[in-house]
Design a protein around this motif. Structure first.
Motif, mmCIF file in Angstrom:
data_model
loop_
_atom_site.group_PDB
_atom_site.id
_atom_site.type_symbol
_atom_site.label_atom_id
_atom_site.label_comp_id
_atom_site.label_asym_id
_atom_site.label_seq_id
_atom_site.Cartn_x
_atom_site.Cartn_y
_atom_site.Cartn_z
ATOM 1 N N ALA A 204 0.846 -1.190 0.000
ATOM 2 C CA ALA A 204 0.000 0.000 0.000
ATOM 3 C C ALA A 204 0.883 1.241 0.000
ATOM 4 O O ALA A 204 1.502 1.552 1.014
ATOM 5 C CB ALA A 204 -0.893 0.002 1.235
ATOM 6 N N ALA B 172 -5.127 6.231 2.347
ATOM 7 C CA ALA B 172 -4.388 4.976 2.201
ATOM 8 C C ALA B 172 -4.246 4.224 3.520
ATOM 9 O O ALA B 172 -4.054 3.006 3.515
ATOM 10 C CB ALA B 172 -3.012 5.244 1.603
ATOM 11 N N ARG C 150 -5.164 0.661 2.043
ATOM 12 C CA ARG C 150 -5.578 0.509 0.648
ATOM 13 C C ARG C 150 -4.415 -0.092 -0.134
ATOM 14 O O ARG C 150 -3.417 0.595 -0.386
ATOM 15 C CB ARG C 150 -5.967 1.870 0.066
ATOM 16 C CG ARG C 150 -6.539 1.768 -1.343
ATOM 17 C CD ARG C 150 -6.964 3.109 -1.879
ATOM 18 N NE ARG C 150 -5.820 3.986 -2.093
ATOM 19 C CZ ARG C 150 -5.912 5.188 -2.667
ATOM 20 N NH1 ARG C 150 -7.089 5.644 -3.048
ATOM 21 N NH2 ARG C 150 -4.847 5.928 -2.829
ATOM 22 N N ILE C 151 -4.520 -1.364 -0.477
ATOM 23 C CA ILE C 151 -3.435 -2.006 -1.228
ATOM 24 C C ILE C 151 -3.662 -1.804 -2.722
ATOM 25 O O ILE C 151 -4.800 -1.649 -3.190
ATOM 26 C CB ILE C 151 -3.331 -3.518 -0.893
ATOM 27 C CG1 ILE C 151 -4.664 -4.233 -1.142
ATOM 28 C CG2 ILE C 151 -2.887 -3.705 0.558
ATOM 29 C CD1 ILE C 151 -4.598 -5.748 -0.922
ATOM 30 N N GLN C 152 -2.554 -1.782 -3.480
ATOM 31 C CA GLN C 152 -2.622 -1.533 -4.923
ATOM 32 C C GLN C 152 -2.089 -2.759 -5.653
ATOM 33 O O GLN C 152 -1.135 -3.398 -5.201
ATOM 34 C CB GLN C 152 -1.747 -0.321 -5.285
ATOM 35 C CG GLN C 152 -2.013 0.905 -4.432
ATOM 36 C CD GLN C 152 -2.778 1.975 -5.173
ATOM 37 O OE1 GLN C 152 -3.166 1.776 -6.319
ATOM 38 N NE2 GLN C 152 -3.007 3.094 -4.515
ATOM 39 N N ASP C 153 -2.690 -3.056 -6.805
ATOM 40 C CA ASP C 153 -2.216 -4.224 -7.554
ATOM 41 C C ASP C 153 -1.192 -3.850 -8.620
ATOM 42 O O ASP C 153 -0.708 -4.713 -9.349
ATOM 43 C CB ASP C 153 -3.395 -4.975 -8.181
ATOM 44 C CG ASP C 153 -4.040 -4.202 -9.316
ATOM 45 O OD1 ASP C 153 -3.656 -3.026 -9.538
ATOM 46 O OD2 ASP C 153 -4.924 -4.761 -9.985
ATOM 47 N N ARG D 86 -5.526 -0.556 -9.879
ATOM 48 C CA ARG D 86 -6.684 -1.014 -9.102
ATOM 49 C C ARG D 86 -6.269 -1.151 -7.643
ATOM 50 O O ARG D 86 -5.113 -1.439 -7.340
ATOM 51 C CB ARG D 86 -7.195 -2.352 -9.646
ATOM 52 C CG ARG D 86 -7.886 -2.219 -11.000
ATOM 53 C CD ARG D 86 -7.894 -3.546 -11.745
ATOM 54 N NE ARG D 86 -8.560 -4.597 -10.981
ATOM 55 C CZ ARG D 86 -9.893 -4.784 -10.973
ATOM 56 N NH1 ARG D 86 -10.678 -4.007 -11.685
ATOM 57 N NH2 ARG D 86 -10.430 -5.759 -10.268
ATOM 58 N N SER D 87 -7.225 -0.953 -6.748
ATOM 59 C CA SER D 87 -6.901 -0.990 -5.324
ATOM 60 C C SER D 87 -8.033 -1.639 -4.537
ATOM 61 O O SER D 87 -9.168 -1.738 -5.015
ATOM 62 C CB SER D 87 -6.643 0.422 -4.807
ATOM 63 O OG SER D 87 -7.766 1.237 -5.028
ATOM 64 N N PHE E 117 -10.745 -5.779 -5.405
ATOM 65 C CA PHE E 117 -10.039 -4.704 -6.120
ATOM 66 C C PHE E 117 -10.972 -3.961 -7.061
ATOM 67 O O PHE E 117 -11.761 -4.564 -7.787
ATOM 68 C CB PHE E 117 -8.851 -5.276 -6.907
ATOM 69 C CG PHE E 117 -7.632 -5.497 -6.043
ATOM 70 C CD1 PHE E 117 -6.671 -4.519 -5.904
ATOM 71 C CD2 PHE E 117 -7.470 -6.686 -5.349
ATOM 72 C CE1 PHE E 117 -5.556 -4.716 -5.103
ATOM 73 C CE2 PHE E 117 -6.362 -6.895 -4.538
ATOM 74 C CZ PHE E 117 -5.405 -5.907 -4.419
ATOM 75 N N THR F 27 -8.870 2.501 -8.833
ATOM 76 C CA THR F 27 -8.611 3.507 -7.803
ATOM 77 C C THR F 27 -9.184 4.846 -8.243
ATOM 78 O O THR F 27 -8.830 5.337 -9.314
ATOM 79 C CB THR F 27 -7.101 3.655 -7.576
ATOM 80 O OG1 THR F 27 -6.559 2.370 -7.310
ATOM 81 C CG2 THR F 27 -6.803 4.585 -6.423
#
Lengths: 275, 16
Positions: free
Chosen positions: A72, A81, A95-98, A102-103, B11, B14
């Motif tokens: 994150a 976050a 809030r993790i992100q790929d 996308r999160s 997911f 964002t």
């Protein structure tokens, strides 16, 4: 410095953290850990916080292999976050992100309250530093934008300095001193003493070295340059000594009388009368 | 990342 050239530093390592799927946040209040299945974490592992430049990264890694499970990026704290829950100090929502834009929001929890405290403080400290850095760079930018005061000479510009009659003294420093004056020649003349104009023979003797100093007109007429010139004026040993200063009404007459009684200081009185 | 295996359905794009 460009972001890709910056070092990554580790702010915090916690070997035991639990991760939870969490229900969507109710829009009218914050997250509540009591809504989660706290006794059934969906993943457990190691948590590290690193920083690269101004951004902090919360990394969830496999306990054994260290393989990255999720991360994150955090650009401000508190912020979207990383959020604390409303009902406990041991749980947070991150809030993790790929990595493809996308999160997802997931819950993390520490069994130890101290670990949660460290996690919180590490992020706070980092963003306190970011704030200071931002202010410093803003200040230095403001300094750069001010018009600079250019005191340098323009191309070919010259200036002329006029410093009294200092040129007349050039080379005088290496001139040998007349013997017999001793350390007394360093003493300035007494202020406002009686003045006697040097006889012509004396001024001829010193004209090769210095311009004779101006004669003070009154008690207030003396100035510092007179005192300085005393340092280099030679005792006119080779010239005929002028008549001794009259002592009848001269406040300082005693000095010339006293010094004349010392044989090797005989020329001394003539040194005083130049002023 | 492996998180997608467990949390993949969570997911979303964002928001800016």
């Amino acid at each position: 410095m460009a972001a890709e050239l910056e070092y990554e530093s580790v702010l915090c390592v916690k070997p035991d953290v639990s991760v939870y799927r969490i229900p969507p946040r109710a829009s009218n209040r914050g997250y509540r850990a009591s809504d989660w299945k706290l006794d059934q974490p969906d993943w457990t592992g190691r948590l590290r916080i690193t920083s690269k430049g101004k951004i902090a990264y919360i990394k969830l890694e496999d306990k054994v292999s260290g393989e990255l499970f999720a991360q994150a990026p955090v650009e401000q704290y508190p912020g979207i976050a990383v959020e604390t829950v409303t009902d406990s100090s041991r749980y947070f929502v991150i809030r993790i992100q790929d990595g493809t834009g996308r999160s997802a929001f997931i819950g993390i929890g520490f069994t130890d309250r101290g670990d949660a405290f460290d996690f919180n403080v590490s992020l706070q400290d980092h963003f306190k530093w970011v704030k200071q850095e931002t202010e410093i760079s803003k200040e230095s930018q403001e300094m750069d934008n001010r018009p600079k005061l250019d005191l340098g000479f323009k191309e070919g510009q010259t200036i002329k300095l006029s410093i009294g009659n200092i040129t007349a003294k050039k080379g005088g420093a290496s001139k040998p001193r007349a013997s017999g004056t001793g350390g007394l020649s360093l003493l300035p003349p007494p202020p406002g003493g009686k003045v006697t104009i040097p006889p012509p023979s004396s001024s001829v003797a010193i004209s090769n070295h210095v311009t004779p100093p101006p004669i003070p007109k009154s008690n207030h007429g003396g100035n510092d340059s007179d005192i300085l010139l005393d340092l280099d004026s030679p005792a006119p040993v080779s010239t005929s000594a002028p008549a001794p200063v009259s002592t009848s009404n001269d406040l300082w007459g005693d000095f010339s009388t006293a010094s004349s009684s010392v044989p090797n200081q005989a020329p001394q009185p003539s040194n005083w009368v130049q002023f | 990342p492996p998180a997608l295996d467990i949390f993949g359905d969570l997911f979303e794009s964002t928001p800016e």
